[in-house]
Design a protein around this motif. Sequence first.
Motif, PDB file in Angstrom:
ATOM      1  N   HIS A  37      11.715  -6.555   9.748  1.00  0.00           N
ATOM      2  CA  HIS A  37      10.822  -5.802  10.484  1.00  0.00           C
ATOM      3  C   HIS A  37       9.447  -6.443  10.812  1.00  0.00           C
ATOM      4  O   HIS A  37       9.515  -7.543  10.677  1.00  0.00           O
ATOM      5  CB  HIS A  37      10.566  -4.162   9.869  1.00  0.00           C
ATOM      6  CG  HIS A  37      10.307  -4.591   8.185  1.00  0.00           C
ATOM      7  ND1 HIS A  37       9.732  -5.498   7.472  1.00  0.00           N
ATOM      8  CD2 HIS A  37      11.163  -4.180   7.149  1.00  0.00           C
ATOM      9  CE1 HIS A  37       9.951  -5.461   6.312  1.00  0.00           C
ATOM     10  NE2 HIS A  37      10.665  -4.518   5.698  1.00  0.00           N
ATOM     11  N   ASP A  38       8.569  -5.742  11.398  1.00  0.00           N
ATOM     12  CA  ASP A  38       7.585  -6.454  12.112  1.00  0.00           C
ATOM     13  C   ASP A  38       6.175  -6.162  11.269  1.00  0.00           C
ATOM     14  O   ASP A  38       5.142  -6.439  11.649  1.00  0.00           O
ATOM     15  CB  ASP A  38       7.165  -5.928  13.459  1.00  0.00           C
ATOM     16  CG  ASP A  38       6.510  -6.925  14.319  1.00  0.00           C
ATOM     17  OD1 ASP A  38       6.465  -8.179  13.947  1.00  0.00           O
ATOM     18  OD2 ASP A  38       5.635  -6.483  15.500  1.00  0.00           O
ATOM     19  N   PHE A  39       6.164  -6.129   9.902  1.00  0.00           N
ATOM     20  CA  PHE A  39       5.250  -5.780   9.060  1.00  0.00           C
ATOM     21  C   PHE A  39       5.464  -6.347   7.934  1.00  0.00           C
ATOM     22  O   PHE A  39       6.366  -6.793   7.420  1.00  0.00           O
ATOM     23  CB  PHE A  39       4.916  -4.261   8.957  1.00  0.00           C
ATOM     24  CG  PHE A  39       6.151  -3.337   8.822  1.00  0.00           C
ATOM     25  CD1 PHE A  39       6.764  -3.319   7.549  1.00  0.00           C
ATOM     26  CD2 PHE A  39       6.659  -2.893   9.700  1.00  0.00           C
ATOM     27  CE1 PHE A  39       7.848  -2.558   7.387  1.00  0.00           C
ATOM     28  CE2 PHE A  39       7.822  -2.066   9.669  1.00  0.00           C
ATOM     29  CZ  PHE A  39       8.524  -1.907   8.312  1.00  0.00           C
ATOM     30  N   TYR A  40       4.519  -6.521   6.941  1.00  0.00           N
ATOM     31  CA  TYR A  40       4.532  -7.063   5.544  1.00  0.00           C
ATOM     32  C   TYR A  40       4.911  -5.845   4.584  1.00  0.00           C
ATOM     33  O   TYR A  40       4.763  -4.879   4.789  1.00  0.00           O
ATOM     34  CB  TYR A  40       3.249  -7.629   4.901  1.00  0.00           C
ATOM     35  CG  TYR A  40       2.529  -8.705   5.731  1.00  0.00           C
ATOM     36  CD1 TYR A  40       3.334 -10.034   5.698  1.00  0.00           C
ATOM     37  CD2 TYR A  40       1.443  -8.441   6.463  1.00  0.00           C
ATOM     38  CE1 TYR A  40       2.563 -10.949   6.381  1.00  0.00           C
ATOM     39  CE2 TYR A  40       0.816  -9.579   7.182  1.00  0.00           C
ATOM     40  CZ  TYR A  40       1.298 -10.716   6.884  1.00  0.00           C
ATOM     41  OH  TYR A  40       1.005 -11.845   7.798  1.00  0.00           O
ATOM     42  N   GLU A  41       5.935  -6.244   3.616  1.00  0.00           N
ATOM     43  CA  GLU A  41       6.503  -5.239   2.852  1.00  0.00           C
ATOM     44  C   GLU A  41       6.055  -5.862   1.244  1.00  0.00           C
ATOM     45  O   GLU A  41       6.454  -6.935   0.798  1.00  0.00           O
ATOM     46  CB  GLU A  41       8.120  -4.955   3.016  1.00  0.00           C
ATOM     47  CG  GLU A  41       8.597  -4.034   1.776  1.00  0.00           C
ATOM     48  CD  GLU A  41       9.920  -3.812   2.128  1.00  0.00           C
ATOM     49  OE1 GLU A  41      10.778  -3.491   1.131  1.00  0.00           O
ATOM     50  OE2 GLU A  41      10.360  -3.560   3.247  1.00  0.00           O
ATOM     51  N   VAL A  42       5.540  -4.723   0.501  1.00  0.00           N
ATOM     52  CA  VAL A  42       5.469  -4.903  -1.118  1.00  0.00           C
ATOM     53  C   VAL A  42       6.320  -4.024  -1.630  1.00  0.00           C
ATOM     54  O   VAL A  42       6.352  -2.756  -1.571  1.00  0.00           O
ATOM     55  CB  VAL A  42       4.058  -4.881  -1.242  1.00  0.00           C
ATOM     56  CG1 VAL A  42       3.965  -4.907  -2.958  1.00  0.00           C
ATOM     57  CG2 VAL A  42       3.256  -5.793  -0.804  1.00  0.00           C
ATOM     58  N   TYR A  43       7.302  -4.488  -2.282  1.00  0.00           N
ATOM     59  CA  TYR A  43       8.379  -3.499  -2.964  1.00  0.00           C
ATOM     60  C   TYR A  43       8.200  -3.640  -4.556  1.00  0.00           C
ATOM     61  O   TYR A  43       8.325  -4.724  -5.289  1.00  0.00           O
ATOM     62  CB  TYR A  43       9.700  -4.271  -2.491  1.00  0.00           C
ATOM     63  CG  TYR A  43      10.980  -3.737  -3.470  1.00  0.00           C
ATOM     64  CD1 TYR A  43      11.878  -2.816  -2.710  1.00  0.00           C
ATOM     65  CD2 TYR A  43      11.369  -4.192  -4.224  1.00  0.00           C
ATOM     66  CE1 TYR A  43      12.825  -2.330  -3.330  1.00  0.00           C
ATOM     67  CE2 TYR A  43      12.643  -3.683  -5.206  1.00  0.00           C
ATOM     68  CZ  TYR A  43      13.264  -2.845  -4.509  1.00  0.00           C
ATOM     69  OH  TYR A  43      14.525  -2.449  -4.968  1.00  0.00           O
ATOM     70  N   PHE A  44       8.006  -2.751  -4.960  1.00  0.00           N
ATOM     71  CA  PHE A  44       7.687  -2.472  -6.336  1.00  0.00           C
ATOM     72  C   PHE A  44       8.844  -1.819  -7.233  1.00  0.00           C
ATOM     73  O   PHE A  44       8.960  -0.609  -7.201  1.00  0.00           O
ATOM     74  CB  PHE A  44       6.234  -1.737  -6.702  1.00  0.00           C
ATOM     75  CG  PHE A  44       5.793  -1.520  -8.316  1.00  0.00           C
ATOM     76  CD1 PHE A  44       5.978  -2.660  -9.273  1.00  0.00           C
ATOM     77  CD2 PHE A  44       5.328  -0.525  -8.790  1.00  0.00           C
ATOM     78  CE1 PHE A  44       5.531  -2.616 -10.454  1.00  0.00           C
ATOM     79  CE2 PHE A  44       4.884  -0.474  -9.952  1.00  0.00           C
ATOM     80  CZ  PHE A  44       5.062  -1.547 -10.917  1.00  0.00           C
ATOM     81  N   PHE A  45       9.736  -2.653  -7.895  1.00  0.00           N
ATOM     82  CA  PHE A  45      10.895  -2.138  -8.541  1.00  0.00           C
ATOM     83  C   PHE A  45      10.761  -1.365  -9.786  1.00  0.00           C
ATOM     84  O   PHE A  45      10.140  -2.058 -10.790  1.00  0.00           O
ATOM     85  CB  PHE A  45      11.788  -3.364  -8.756  1.00  0.00           C
ATOM     86  CG  PHE A  45      13.034  -2.954  -9.323  1.00  0.00           C
ATOM     87  CD1 PHE A  45      13.850  -1.998  -8.645  1.00  0.00           C
ATOM     88  CD2 PHE A  45      13.516  -3.446 -10.553  1.00  0.00           C
ATOM     89  CE1 PHE A  45      15.174  -1.595  -9.433  1.00  0.00           C
ATOM     90  CE2 PHE A  45      14.661  -2.989 -11.240  1.00  0.00           C
ATOM     91  CZ  PHE A  45      15.667  -2.189 -10.509  1.00  0.00           C
ATOM     92  N   LEU A  46      10.995  -0.213 -10.000  1.00  0.00           N
ATOM     93  CA  LEU A  46      10.846   0.606 -11.618  1.00  0.00           C
ATOM     94  C   LEU A  46      12.033   0.796 -12.189  1.00  0.00           C
ATOM     95  O   LEU A  46      12.077   0.663 -13.396  1.00  0.00           O
ATOM     96  CB  LEU A  46      10.325   1.979 -11.015  1.00  0.00           C
ATOM     97  CG  LEU A  46       8.894   1.802 -10.195  1.00  0.00           C
ATOM     98  CD1 LEU A  46       8.370   3.134  -9.885  1.00  0.00           C
ATOM     99  CD2 LEU A  46       7.905   1.360 -11.453  1.00  0.00           C
ATOM    100  N   SER A  47      13.485   1.006 -11.720  1.00  0.00           N
ATOM    101  CA  SER A  47      14.391   1.048 -12.445  1.00  0.00           C
ATOM    102  C   SER A  47      15.513   1.098 -11.538  1.00  0.00           C
ATOM    103  O   SER A  47      15.673   1.305 -10.159  1.00  0.00           O
ATOM    104  CB  SER A  47      14.424   2.597 -13.250  1.00  0.00           C
ATOM    105  OG  SER A  47      14.577   3.501 -12.222  1.00  0.00           O
TER     106      SER A  47
END
Length: 292
Positions: A37-47
């Motif tokens: 995709h054309d944007f930054y992604e921050v992915y916070f994994f919880l479970s």
Amino acid sequence: MRGQPQQFDPRQNMRTGDFEIFYYRDAAPGPVAIHHHDFYEVYFFLSGQVEYRVEGSVYRLEPGDVLLISPMELHQPLIQPNRESYERVVLWINRTYLEQLSTGEVSLTQCFDCTRPGHNNLLRPTDMDRTGISARLQELTREAHSTDYGAALWAASSIVQLMVELNRMALRPAKIENTENERTLVSQVLDYIGEHYDESISLDSLAQQFYVSKFHLSHAFRQSVGASLYHYIQLKRLLIARQMLRNGVSPGAVCQSCGFGDYANFYRAFRSKYGASPREYLADACRQQSPP
């Protein structure tokens, strides 16, 4: 994270200008195709039980891990069936917006820079770091859906604080390796495609290059990546083509540089993927970058 989870939205495009934040918890999530995709992604994994492929690396995630994904990276979650729900927070940030929040001395995009020595997509926060990240994301979720006085300003402040924390973590020496400790066939093929996307690449040529049968290579690639070789190569070329157009390169030069063979093939593939012709995309990118 607390709060009511949202229903999973499979789209990979932003509907708002600056940022979007999602909180998902799925009992039985379906497969997600490899994408960009054309944007930054921050992915916070919880479970859950998840491995995440970013380009040629596969990361086995632990609760509290953070993935940083730039617009130039193909990626895909590999979700394993598990009694535990698949829970995560996903933040999308517009490129221009994050650059505007940066200053001349402090670039908030540095942690996404794939060319930076020691770059790693995966951050494994300490308990203290994880608490700070969770607090910033909860604040951002609240303000993103608020009509209270100063909500947009509070949201921007939360993003700045979050990105400063993540950049500080990214700049610390870390030894987090991907799951593929040995150089597997698929990883080598992905690296080869990344270096030779501008050349003619086919299943036949790759099988000869790596001394394997076409059937074995095709099966191993689809099983690992979740897409055919042809589809992956097309995605990689389109991703680079879009970036070149965004940088002002002419469609003809982009076509020659990205290995499409002829302009008609490039035109059809680009329009099918992005809903605009290469020239229309170039014109739109120039308009967005022109000062008012």
